[in-house]
Write an enzyme that holds these catalytic residues in place. Structure first.
Site, PDB file in Angstrom:
ATOM      1  CE  LYS A   1      -0.434   0.047   5.059  1.00  0.00           C
ATOM      2  NZ  LYS A   1      -1.366   0.054   6.206  1.00  0.00           N
TER       3      LYS A   1
ATOM      4  NE  ARG B   1      -6.843   0.956  11.844  1.00  0.00           N
ATOM      5  CZ  ARG B   1      -5.568   0.710  11.565  1.00  0.00           C
ATOM      6  NH1 ARG B   1      -4.661   1.640  11.771  1.00  0.00           N
ATOM      7  NH2 ARG B   1      -5.186  -0.464  11.110  1.00  0.00           N
TER       8      ARG B   1
ATOM      9  CE1 TYR C   1      13.084  31.738   5.964  1.00  0.00           C
ATOM     10  CE2 TYR C   1      13.382  29.374   5.656  1.00  0.00           C
ATOM     11  CZ  TYR C   1      13.082  30.631   5.140  1.00  0.00           C
ATOM     12  OH  TYR C   1      12.783  30.768   3.805  1.00  0.00           O
TER      13      TYR C   1
ATOM     14  CG  MET D   1       9.808  23.849   0.426  1.00  0.00           C
ATOM     15  SD  MET D   1       8.723  24.903  -0.554  1.00  0.00           S
ATOM     16  CE  MET D   1       7.509  25.385   0.671  1.00  0.00           C
TER      17      MET D   1
END
Length: 389
Positions: free
Chosen positions: A64, A162, A284, A332
């Site tokens: 998957k 679930r 940053y 990023m």
């Protein structure tokens, strides 16, 4: 030997590249430094064989999420060639795509068949997992309409809360077994809550609960073991195991050394090296300040490529046996490393982010997550190098 990976930017170890329809119209030339994800398909096959040796029943493969991000069209055929006959995916879209790759394989859909897609699933010979009485009713109706006896699996919820039939639905089904008439029930299955913890009391409770219900379905195969479940011992051996993360090199036994072979290596070349003064900041928000004159190496990988921001202040890269710390924030497209103690490194030198000395479990621990998330998040901008079986 190397082989191209469909629908990805690929380099092989023979320096052959192909274009990718999923990214840009052309791949970088082989001599151009680029972040590189190497996928060892032979290691995936070896891991499957190891799991087969440990499990007394049949061992399927969970492919998957595009084989946990590594490419189902690459991984599944290699496993099929090695003898794997059964495959699990999460969605019908994944099943239809895999059917194009494996025309004759047994393919099961863990999330079941959505309403309205029953005819398509039947046409593609897909086996849905029946997760509710409503699922049973719709699949039975589709079977009657088609005049066929299609296969399916029945999921009993033994503690995950679930998917799967809960206690009330299970009691109804046991009282009214005709709800499965016309369906070729291949397996009854459940999912372990904490298989990675051999001391978890839930394992024994779930196994006992599942065994009691499975006994009401004589002649039907059973399936309880995931990757970690295979290592819980003979009491958890069933007719079909469904390993996932262990195939791709994740440790199914976190309490012990990893028995699986590593499958991926991720590296990125240094784009630039900058000398900074003591007191200068990097990245940053000035989150890291140099305590001495330092050399800062920048590489072209960031959170857009699947390396989460939570790695700031935690990630370490490797160059051969040397450990190199990440400094500053993960941005990023870029990350910065302190190479002050490794002044011989130069522009173009590759830093290994994931590899044998720093595997997916290690980087997941640094990120405060699990290896599943790391693998499935790796982006599409990497040059992919494939080692064939």
């Amino acid at each position: 030997m190397a082989m191209p990976m469909p629908s990805e930017p690929v380099s092989t170890v023979t320096s052959k590249t192909i274009a990718s329809a999923n990214t840009c119209s052309a791949t970088p030339p082989d001599h151009a430094p680029a972040p590189t994800l190497t996928i060892d398909v032979g290691a995936v096959v070896a891991n499957w064989r190891l799991l087969c040796a440990r499990h007394t029943g049949e061992t399927a493969a969970v492919v998957k999420a595009d084989a946990y991000g590594l490419g189902a069209a690459l991984i599944a055929p290699a496993l099929a060639a090695a003898g794997c006959r059964r495959f699990f995916v999460a969605t019908t879209d994944e099943a239809f795509a895999l059917r194009r790759t494996l025309p004759a394989a047994w393919i099961a859909v863990l999330n079941g068949c959505p309403p309205g897609l029953e005819a398509d699933a039947l046409a593609h010979n897909i086996s849905p997992v029946l997760n509710s009485l409503a699922d049973c009713a719709r699949w039975q109706a589709a079977a009657r309409k088609s005049g066929r006896r299609p296969s399916a699996l029945l999921h009993i919820d033994t503690g995950m809360s679930r998917l799967g039939l809960d206690a009330a639905e299970c009691a109804t089904l046991l009282a009214e077994p005709g709800r499965l008439d016309g369906i070729n029930l291949n397996y009854i299955m459940t999912h372990l809550v904490a298989a990675e913890d051999p001391n978890a009391l839930s394992n024994q409770r779930q196994a006992a609960h599942f065994a009691a219900i499975a006994a009401r379905f004589p002649g039907i195969g059973t399936s309880i073991t995931n990757s970690s479940g295979i290592f819980l011992g003979p009491n958890f051996a069933t007719d079909l195991a469904r390993p996932g993360i262990a195939l791709y090199g994740g440790n199914p036994t976190p309490h012990a050394p990893n028995p699986m072979r590593p499958v991926i290596t991720l590296s990125a070349p240094i784009l630039q090296i900058r000398a900074i003064n003591a007191g200068d900041t990097v990245g940053y928000n000035a989150s890291w300040r140099a305590g001495r004159p330092s050399l800062i190496a920048t590489i072209g990988v960031g959170y857009a490529d699947g390396l989460p921001r939570s790695l700031a202040g935690r990630l370490t890269a490797r160059h051969h046996d040397r450990v190199i710390p990440l400094v500053g924030r993960v941005s990023m497209d870029l990350m910065t490393f302190d190479i002050t103690d490794n002044p011989d490194l130069t522009q173009g030198t590759p830093l290994e982010l994931i590899g044998p000395g720093h595997d997916i479990d290690a980087i997941a621990a640094e990120a405060g997550t699990i290896p599943y998330e790391i693998l499935t998040s790796l982006g599409r901008r990497y040059r992919r190098v494939v080692k064939s079986v």
